[in-house]
Design a protein around this motif. Structure first.
Motif, PDB file in Angstrom:
ATOM      1  N   HIS A  35      46.088  47.433  68.336  1.00 35.10           N
ATOM      2  CA  HIS A  35      46.819  47.642  69.581  1.00 35.10           C
ATOM      3  C   HIS A  35      45.930  48.428  70.540  1.00 35.10           C
ATOM      4  O   HIS A  35      45.306  49.408  70.143  1.00 35.10           O
ATOM      5  CB  HIS A  35      48.115  48.419  69.295  1.00 35.10           C
ATOM      6  CG  HIS A  35      48.919  48.671  70.527  1.00 35.10           C
ATOM      7  ND1 HIS A  35      49.660  47.676  71.133  1.00 35.10           N
ATOM      8  CD2 HIS A  35      49.069  49.771  71.294  1.00 35.10           C
ATOM      9  CE1 HIS A  35      50.242  48.174  72.221  1.00 35.10           C
ATOM     10  NE2 HIS A  35      49.892  49.447  72.344  1.00 35.10           N
ATOM     11  N   PRO A  36      45.877  48.010  71.821  1.00 40.39           N
ATOM     12  CA  PRO A  36      44.922  48.625  72.744  1.00 40.39           C
ATOM     13  C   PRO A  36      45.415  49.915  73.403  1.00 40.39           C
ATOM     14  O   PRO A  36      45.433  50.024  74.632  1.00 40.39           O
ATOM     15  CB  PRO A  36      44.680  47.512  73.773  1.00 40.39           C
ATOM     16  CG  PRO A  36      45.969  46.767  73.808  1.00 40.39           C
ATOM     17  CD  PRO A  36      46.526  46.822  72.412  1.00 40.39           C
ATOM     18  N   ALA A  47      45.633  39.742  65.422  1.00 37.94           N
ATOM     19  CA  ALA A  47      44.497  39.977  66.323  1.00 37.94           C
ATOM     20  C   ALA A  47      44.808  39.315  67.664  1.00 37.94           C
ATOM     21  O   ALA A  47      44.462  38.158  67.905  1.00 37.94           O
ATOM     22  CB  ALA A  47      43.200  39.429  65.720  1.00 37.94           C
ATOM     23  N   GLY A  48      45.534  40.049  68.507  1.00 38.06           N
ATOM     24  CA  GLY A  48      45.950  39.466  69.775  1.00 38.06           C
ATOM     25  C   GLY A  48      47.009  38.393  69.571  1.00 38.06           C
ATOM     26  O   GLY A  48      47.071  37.427  70.322  1.00 38.06           O
ATOM     27  N   ASN A  82      38.685  39.662  68.609  1.00 43.34           N
ATOM     28  CA  ASN A  82      38.836  40.521  67.422  1.00 43.34           C
ATOM     29  C   ASN A  82      38.740  39.702  66.140  1.00 43.34           C
ATOM     30  O   ASN A  82      38.154  40.159  65.152  1.00 43.34           O
ATOM     31  CB  ASN A  82      40.163  41.293  67.474  1.00 43.34           C
ATOM     32  CG  ASN A  82      40.049  42.558  68.299  1.00 43.34           C
ATOM     33  OD1 ASN A  82      39.391  43.523  67.880  1.00 43.34           O
ATOM     34  ND2 ASN A  82      40.638  42.547  69.480  1.00 43.34           N
TER      35      ASN A  82
HETATM   36  C1  GAR Z   1      43.136  42.923  72.271  1.00 42.09           C
HETATM   37  O1  GAR Z   1      42.785  43.872  73.259  1.00 42.09           O
HETATM   38  C2  GAR Z   1      44.257  43.438  71.412  1.00 42.09           C
HETATM   39  O2  GAR Z   1      44.166  44.814  71.159  1.00 42.09           O
HETATM   40  C3  GAR Z   1      45.458  43.133  72.265  1.00 42.09           C
HETATM   41  O3  GAR Z   1      45.193  41.878  72.832  1.00 42.09           O
HETATM   42  C4  GAR Z   1      43.787  41.696  72.938  1.00 42.09           C
HETATM   43  C5  GAR Z   1      43.419  40.417  72.221  1.00 42.09           C
HETATM   44  O4  GAR Z   1      42.080  40.071  72.468  1.00 42.09           O
HETATM   45  N1  GAR Z   1      46.647  43.124  71.481  1.00 42.09           N
HETATM   46  C6  GAR Z   1      47.849  43.404  71.961  1.00 42.09           C
HETATM   47  O5  GAR Z   1      48.038  43.703  73.111  1.00 42.09           O
HETATM   48  C7  GAR Z   1      48.962  43.341  70.950  1.00 42.09           C
HETATM   49  N2  GAR Z   1      50.222  43.630  71.565  1.00 42.09           N
HETATM   50  P1  GAR Z   1      41.331  39.036  71.518  1.00 42.09           P
HETATM   51  O6  GAR Z   1      42.199  37.780  71.460  1.00 42.09           O
HETATM   52  O7  GAR Z   1      40.029  38.762  72.208  1.00 42.09           O
HETATM   53  O8  GAR Z   1      41.169  39.673  70.161  1.00 42.09           O
END
Ligand code: GAR
Length: 183
Positions: free
Chosen positions: A104-105, A82-83, A14
């Motif tokens: 948030h997913p 972002a994660g 993200n």
């Molecule tokens: C994403 O899917 C985000 O929505 C989720 O973690 C992933 C991170 O991916 N966030 C959460 O679960 C927050 N509690 P990335 O590091 O590739 O962006």
């Protein structure tokens, strides 16, 4: 242009989408609580200022004070999580009131917290998705700024669904961040 600081803990896909589709804002800093986060290497290679601080062996207040200082030194006005898999303290949230957003997913208010995709599949939902929301003291509870839906398909596992939702995240987050920075 509003200066955005991104907090990550891992892969950083993200964060990459926010960098690659930046318009109406600029990325002033990418910070990670995990020295080994893959996203930090990518940000460095792309010439973005980075800050890495592991909280190990630190009081939470000291850890957050270090992040706060790095963000302010970089001139950050808006924080995009972002994660970032660590809860921010009420104190930190109060100091940045209304200036922190998160992706948030799930389709909030459904499935706050972890394991969102498994929970959506187990519930027999027909659709899943992602939400960008303002961060408040309540976990995944602040104002929803934007959402994107994807179908849940027969045979989906948490992993296949997560991959479909993640593509939607990469389209949603840059657009909503730009709108948020404009308001
Ligand atoms: C994403 O899917 C985000 O929505 C989720 O973690 C992933 C991170 O991916 N966030 C959460 O679960 C927050 N509690 P990335 O590091 O590739 O962006």
């Amino acid at each position: 242009l509003k200066k955005v600081g991104i907090l990550i803990s891992g892969r950083g896909s993200n964060m990459m989408a926010l960098v690659e589709r930046a318009s109406g804002y600029e990325i002033a800093l990418v910070a990670s609580d995990k020295p080994e986060a893959a996203g930090i290497g990518w940000a460095r290679e792309h010439g973005i200022a980075t800050f890495v601080q592991s909280p190990k062996g630190m009081l939470k207040g000291d850890y957050e004070a270090a992040i706060d200082r790095a963000l302010r030194d970089a001139g950050v006005q808006i924080i995009a999580l972002a994660g970032y898999m660590r809860l921010l303290s009420d104190d930190f949230v109060a100091r940045w009131r209304g200036k922190i957003i998160n992706i948030h997913p799930s389709l909030l208010p459904k499935y706050k917290g972890l394991d969102t995709h498994a929970r959506a599949i187990d519930a027999g939902d027909a659709v899943a998705g992602c939400s960008v929301h303002v961060v408040t003291e309540e976990l995944d509870g602040g104002e929803v700024l934007g959402q994107a839906e994807v179908p849940i398909l027969p045979g989906d596992t948490p992993d296949t669904l997560a991959a479909r939702v993640l593509e939607a995240e990469h389209r949603l987050y840059p657009r909503v961040l730009a709108e948020f920075c404009a308001r």
